[in-house]
Design a protein around this motif. Structure first.
Motif, PDB file in Angstrom:
ATOM      1  N   ASP A   1       0.836  -1.197   0.000  1.00  0.00           N
ATOM      2  CA  ASP A   1       0.000   0.000   0.000  1.00  0.00           C
ATOM      3  C   ASP A   1       0.874   1.251   0.000  1.00  0.00           C
ATOM      4  O   ASP A   1       2.083   1.177   0.273  1.00  0.00           O
ATOM      5  CB  ASP A   1      -0.920   0.004   1.226  1.00  0.00           C
ATOM      6  N   HIS A   2       0.248   2.375  -0.292  1.00  0.00           N
ATOM      7  CA  HIS A   2       0.934   3.651  -0.402  1.00  0.00           C
ATOM      8  C   HIS A   2      -0.072   4.707   0.061  1.00  0.00           C
ATOM      9  O   HIS A   2      -1.281   4.518  -0.143  1.00  0.00           O
ATOM     10  CB  HIS A   2       1.326   3.863  -1.880  1.00  0.00           C
ATOM     11  N   PRO A   3       0.362   5.807   0.675  1.00  0.00           N
ATOM     12  CA  PRO A   3      -0.612   6.819   1.123  1.00  0.00           C
ATOM     13  C   PRO A   3      -1.534   7.307   0.002  1.00  0.00           C
ATOM     14  O   PRO A   3      -2.636   7.771   0.247  1.00  0.00           O
ATOM     15  CB  PRO A   3       0.279   7.950   1.643  1.00  0.00           C
ATOM     16  N   GLU A   4      -1.084   7.187  -1.275  1.00  0.00           N
ATOM     17  CA  GLU A   4      -1.906   7.680  -2.393  1.00  0.00           C
ATOM     18  C   GLU A   4      -2.843   6.622  -2.980  1.00  0.00           C
ATOM     19  O   GLU A   4      -3.649   6.917  -3.856  1.00  0.00           O
ATOM     20  CB  GLU A   4      -1.001   8.199  -3.524  1.00  0.00           C
TER      21      GLU A   4
ATOM     22  N   ASN B   1       1.167  -3.170   6.448  1.00  0.00           N
ATOM     23  CA  ASN B   1       1.180  -1.897   5.703  1.00  0.00           C
ATOM     24  C   ASN B   1       0.807  -0.683   6.554  1.00  0.00           C
ATOM     25  O   ASN B   1       0.670   0.422   6.017  1.00  0.00           O
ATOM     26  CB  ASN B   1       0.219  -1.997   4.515  1.00  0.00           C
ATOM     27  N   LEU B   2       0.642  -0.925   7.855  1.00  0.00           N
ATOM     28  CA  LEU B   2       0.208   0.154   8.746  1.00  0.00           C
ATOM     29  C   LEU B   2       1.162   1.356   8.643  1.00  0.00           C
ATOM     30  O   LEU B   2       2.373   1.179   8.591  1.00  0.00           O
ATOM     31  CB  LEU B   2       0.185  -0.375  10.193  1.00  0.00           C
TER      32      LEU B   2
ATOM     33  N   VAL C   1      -4.846   7.791   4.303  1.00  0.00           N
ATOM     34  CA  VAL C   1      -5.405   8.171   5.615  1.00  0.00           C
ATOM     35  C   VAL C   1      -6.801   8.763   5.431  1.00  0.00           C
ATOM     36  O   VAL C   1      -7.144   9.264   4.357  1.00  0.00           O
ATOM     37  CB  VAL C   1      -4.517   9.202   6.350  1.00  0.00           C
ATOM     38  N   HIS C   2      -7.595   8.681   6.492  1.00  0.00           N
ATOM     39  CA  HIS C   2      -8.940   9.267   6.437  1.00  0.00           C
ATOM     40  C   HIS C   2      -8.859  10.720   6.861  1.00  0.00           C
ATOM     41  O   HIS C   2      -8.010  11.104   7.646  1.00  0.00           O
ATOM     42  CB  HIS C   2      -9.885   8.492   7.344  1.00  0.00           C
TER      43      HIS C   2
ATOM     44  N   LEU D   1     -12.607   6.121  -4.011  1.00  0.00           N
ATOM     45  CA  LEU D   1     -12.873   4.831  -4.667  1.00  0.00           C
ATOM     46  C   LEU D   1     -11.709   4.449  -5.597  1.00  0.00           C
ATOM     47  O   LEU D   1     -11.329   3.277  -5.676  1.00  0.00           O
ATOM     48  CB  LEU D   1     -14.193   4.925  -5.452  1.00  0.00           C
ATOM     49  N   THR D   2     -11.141   5.462  -6.261  1.00  0.00           N
ATOM     50  CA  THR D   2     -10.010   5.223  -7.175  1.00  0.00           C
ATOM     51  C   THR D   2      -8.856   4.535  -6.449  1.00  0.00           C
ATOM     52  O   THR D   2      -8.172   3.696  -7.019  1.00  0.00           O
ATOM     53  CB  THR D   2      -9.496   6.572  -7.751  1.00  0.00           C
ATOM     54  N   ARG D   3      -8.648   4.905  -5.175  1.00  0.00           N
ATOM     55  CA  ARG D   3      -7.530   4.322  -4.403  1.00  0.00           C
ATOM     56  C   ARG D   3      -7.670   2.820  -4.264  1.00  0.00           C
ATOM     57  O   ARG D   3      -6.691   2.094  -4.152  1.00  0.00           O
ATOM     58  CB  ARG D   3      -7.478   4.958  -3.007  1.00  0.00           C
ATOM     59  N   MET D   4      -8.936   2.315  -4.266  1.00  0.00           N
ATOM     60  CA  MET D   4      -9.161   0.877  -4.133  1.00  0.00           C
ATOM     61  C   MET D   4      -9.358   0.215  -5.493  1.00  0.00           C
ATOM     62  O   MET D   4      -9.239  -0.991  -5.634  1.00  0.00           O
ATOM     63  CB  MET D   4     -10.381   0.631  -3.230  1.00  0.00           C
TER      64      MET D   4
END
Ligand code: HEM
Length: 193
Positions: A10-13, A77-78, A83-84, A178-181
């Motif tokens: 995972d990546h913050p983006e 990946n924490l 982030v929210h 949604l794009t992030r997933m």
């Protein structure tokens, strides 16, 4: 290859390939699982209900394994995930995810414990994973008898809320949640790494 360079992580983006594969695989399996529960609740004797129900336990155990893998991968990946937002909506999202994970674990887990306690054993896709013929242990059956169906419906309600919020973020508020997933991190960022 480091975590930052690999699109597996995972990546913050945006989410990596492993998180996205587990997410969409589980979405499909949950859709199947809820369909089996709805048809069973409506009329368990109808042919479609019998067909879907015959897979309920196997798909449920598969979902239990998938959520354990997904939880472990999330921990690995924490600190490296999207982030929210701050504020009430972000807090509600974090709380919602925590409850989703707890229900995704508890619902199948109590059912597996009940299958063990029933002494009838449990087969998953035709493979015996718990041997039958054992003693009945009522204390192991009681939790699922009390809450498996109830928490299962609560999980369905929360899942529907999750889908509605994801669509609202994408199409009402025009955010890229949604794009992030779906696509993961933007290609430009993946190249820069
Ligand atoms: C995350 C996975 C699961 C979900 C979402 C789920 C959901 C549900 C729901 C909503 C019901 C109520 C259906 C009705 O009212 O007719 C139900 C019933 C049932 N489930 Fe599951 N289930 C899951 C996993 C499992 C597993 C792993 C097993 C067995 C090992 C299992 C065995 C049963 C049985 C025997 C019933 C009928 C008795 C009862 O309502 O407790 N389920 N499930």
């Amino acid at each position: 290859m480091t975590k930052d360079h690999s699109t597996l992580f995972d990546h913050p983006e945006g989410y990596g390939t492993v998180s996205r594969a587990l997410h969409w695989l589980m979405a499909a399996l949950f859709a199947w699982q809820f369909l089996s529960a709805i048809l069973h609740g409506v009329d368990r004797e109808m042919p479609a209900a019998r067909f879907f129900w015959s897979w309920h336990m196997s798909v449920g155990v598969l979902l239990l394994v998938a959520v354990l893998l997904r939880g472990a991968w999330a921990l690995i990946n924490l600190g490296n995930r999207p982030v929210h937002t701050a504020g009430l909506l972000g807090t509600a999202a974090r709380l919602g995810y925590l409850v989703l994970y707890l229900l995704m674990l508890a619902v199948p887990l109590v059912a597996v414990v009940r299958a063990y306690g029933s002494g009838r054993g449990l087969s998953v896709f035709g493979i015996e994973v718990l041997a039958g013929g054992g003693e009945r242990i009522p204390a192991l059956m009681a939790p699922a008898n009390a809450v498996h169906g109830l928490l299962g419906w609560a999980l369905l309600a929360l899942t529907l809320g999750h889908v509605i919020m994801a669509l609202a973020h994408a199409y009402l508020w025009r955010e890229d949640t949604l794009t992030r997933m779906v696509r993961g991190r933007p290609a430009s960022i993946a190249r820069m790494d």
